[in-house]
Design an enzyme around this catalytic site. Sequence first.
Site, PDB file in Angstrom:
ATOM      1  N   ALA A  58     -65.995  19.467   9.156  1.00 22.84           N
ATOM      2  CA  ALA A  58     -66.943  18.679   9.854  1.00 22.84           C
ATOM      3  C   ALA A  58     -66.260  17.529  10.730  1.00 22.84           C
ATOM      4  O   ALA A  58     -65.317  16.802  10.385  1.00 22.84           O
ATOM      5  CB  ALA A  58     -67.755  17.790   8.876  1.00 22.84           C
ATOM      6  N   GLN A 100     -66.716  22.659  13.582  1.00 19.57           N
ATOM      7  CA  GLN A 100     -67.778  22.439  13.193  1.00 19.57           C
ATOM      8  C   GLN A 100     -68.086  21.026  13.850  1.00 19.57           C
ATOM      9  O   GLN A 100     -67.529  19.991  13.345  1.00 19.57           O
ATOM     10  CB  GLN A 100     -67.984  22.312  11.641  1.00 19.57           C
ATOM     11  CG  GLN A 100     -69.383  22.171  10.996  1.00 19.57           C
ATOM     12  CD  GLN A 100     -69.277  22.158   9.463  1.00 19.57           C
ATOM     13  OE1 GLN A 100     -68.727  21.068   8.954  1.00 19.57           O
ATOM     14  NE2 GLN A 100     -70.288  22.731   9.108  1.00 19.57           N
ATOM     15  N   GLY A 168     -75.839  21.848  10.651  1.00 18.55           N
ATOM     16  CA  GLY A 168     -77.376  21.369  10.431  1.00 18.55           C
ATOM     17  C   GLY A 168     -77.616  21.375   8.835  1.00 18.55           C
ATOM     18  O   GLY A 168     -78.642  21.503   8.257  1.00 18.55           O
ATOM     19  N   ALA A 169     -76.279  21.156   7.995  1.00 14.43           N
ATOM     20  CA  ALA A 169     -76.268  21.419   6.442  1.00 14.43           C
ATOM     21  C   ALA A 169     -76.207  20.087   5.965  1.00 14.43           C
ATOM     22  O   ALA A 169     -75.718  19.250   6.396  1.00 14.43           O
ATOM     23  CB  ALA A 169     -75.704  22.920   5.932  1.00 14.43           C
ATOM     24  N   TYR A 172     -76.696  16.423   6.397  1.00 14.34           N
ATOM     25  CA  TYR A 172     -76.276  15.461   7.686  1.00 14.34           C
ATOM     26  C   TYR A 172     -77.498  15.330   8.711  1.00 14.34           C
ATOM     27  O   TYR A 172     -78.750  15.740   8.525  1.00 14.34           O
ATOM     28  CB  TYR A 172     -75.124  15.925   8.208  1.00 14.34           C
ATOM     29  CG  TYR A 172     -74.042  15.706   7.275  1.00 14.34           C
ATOM     30  CD1 TYR A 172     -73.791  14.381   6.352  1.00 14.34           C
ATOM     31  CD2 TYR A 172     -73.328  16.725   6.695  1.00 14.34           C
ATOM     32  CE1 TYR A 172     -72.878  14.337   5.422  1.00 14.34           C
ATOM     33  CE2 TYR A 172     -72.332  16.874   5.513  1.00 14.34           C
ATOM     34  CZ  TYR A 172     -72.154  15.630   5.086  1.00 14.34           C
ATOM     35  OH  TYR A 172     -71.193  15.282   4.008  1.00 14.34           O
TER      36      TYR A 172
END
Length: 369
Positions: A58, A100, A168-169, A172
Amino acid sequence: MNKAFTEYTFANGKKLRNRLVLAPMTTYSSNNDLTLSKEEEIHYNARAKNFGMVIAAATAISRNAQGFQNQISIMDESYLPSMSRLATAIKKEGSVAILQLYHGGRMNMPNLYENQDIVSASAVKANRDYCVIPRALETKEVYEIINDFLNAMKLAMIAGFDGVEMHGANTYLLQQFFSPHSNQREDEFGGTVKKRLRFPLELVKRAQKLREELKRSDFIIGYRLSPEELEEPGISLDDTMVLVEELTKQKIDYIHLSLGRYNQSSLKDAENKKTVISYINDVVQNRVPIIGVGQIEDMDSINDAFESGFSLLSMGMIALSDPFVVIHLKDGLKPIKHFSEKSLIPTNIYQRMLKGVPGNKRGFTISEK
Ligand SMILES: Cc1cc2nc3c(=O)[nH]c(=O)nc-3n(C[C@H](O)[C@H](O)[C@H](O)COP(=O)(O)O)c2cc1C
């Protein structure tokens, strides 16, 4: 040869030398200026020697997106040298490099820096002790955040990445817009499930348009999602099927699920034994590749996961403890479930592991460094 070790070609022609993917994993180990540290470079470079594709952790797309200390970032041009080092560390070993892209929204740690502004779809606090009540974004600010994602994607291209994964998981910001728990908006970004998925979908559409304008059809745009939320109201499998159908129609390059176990069934409905991947296969019907994850760490789980319909499989914990897990599996050896210096992971994540290896129950052990 076992399917795991055969080549995979994405619809846009991008080839992977095998079908195993390094799952994105935050190591809390950037330099204090949020650039890639030498330790992280070593960590990624080792894994890139064996995985077909590496998804780097991330990465904060803007000041306001940052979720925690020492998070790698791609906020503006000044991060290009750092991000180029990351892309090179992965690509020079023959692996495909994906970054990501992250905005943490209401999950961001408070007090990270002065004048921090924690935002989300609505002013609803997450059910976590450390979280604060976020400020609801104005409509025009949502479009500004979409632009921050696009800017980060463009920078990732310049830095040399082969693609990006929209995060999108895991609760967040993108998920916060999709979730009826965190999204109680009344503008075009809230209300019905179609309106709640507008932010993710608009982002994907605009990212694909930008890719076309930049004539980079080879660049991968993937999307990661968590299929359910335990909160009530919260994302249901039915909601997720609508999102998955829209992403599929939009010809996303891949959908990466975020699952605790690759063959799990509904978390909300214990009676329902149908696996999440079966639901998704029914909708997607091989139109886009699905990446599976969750406790995939030996040939049995790999074979079983491929049989259930995943195109690619990503590995987390096992690839943290054993940087050469793919080579070990290919050679018929057991992956190493012990953390030591040989794991080649940065100090900060090692320290966290020492305080309690998250996968303890799964047989991971650790020695003092
Ligand atoms: C230390 C650690 C950091 C993680 N950081 C991220 C992240 O940055 N982005 C993300 O989407 N998932 C993250 N995850 C979740 C993993 O990508 C993966 O989905 C999860 O570990 C389950 O796979 P596993 O059973 O193979 O470990 C992280 C997991 C761990 C253990």
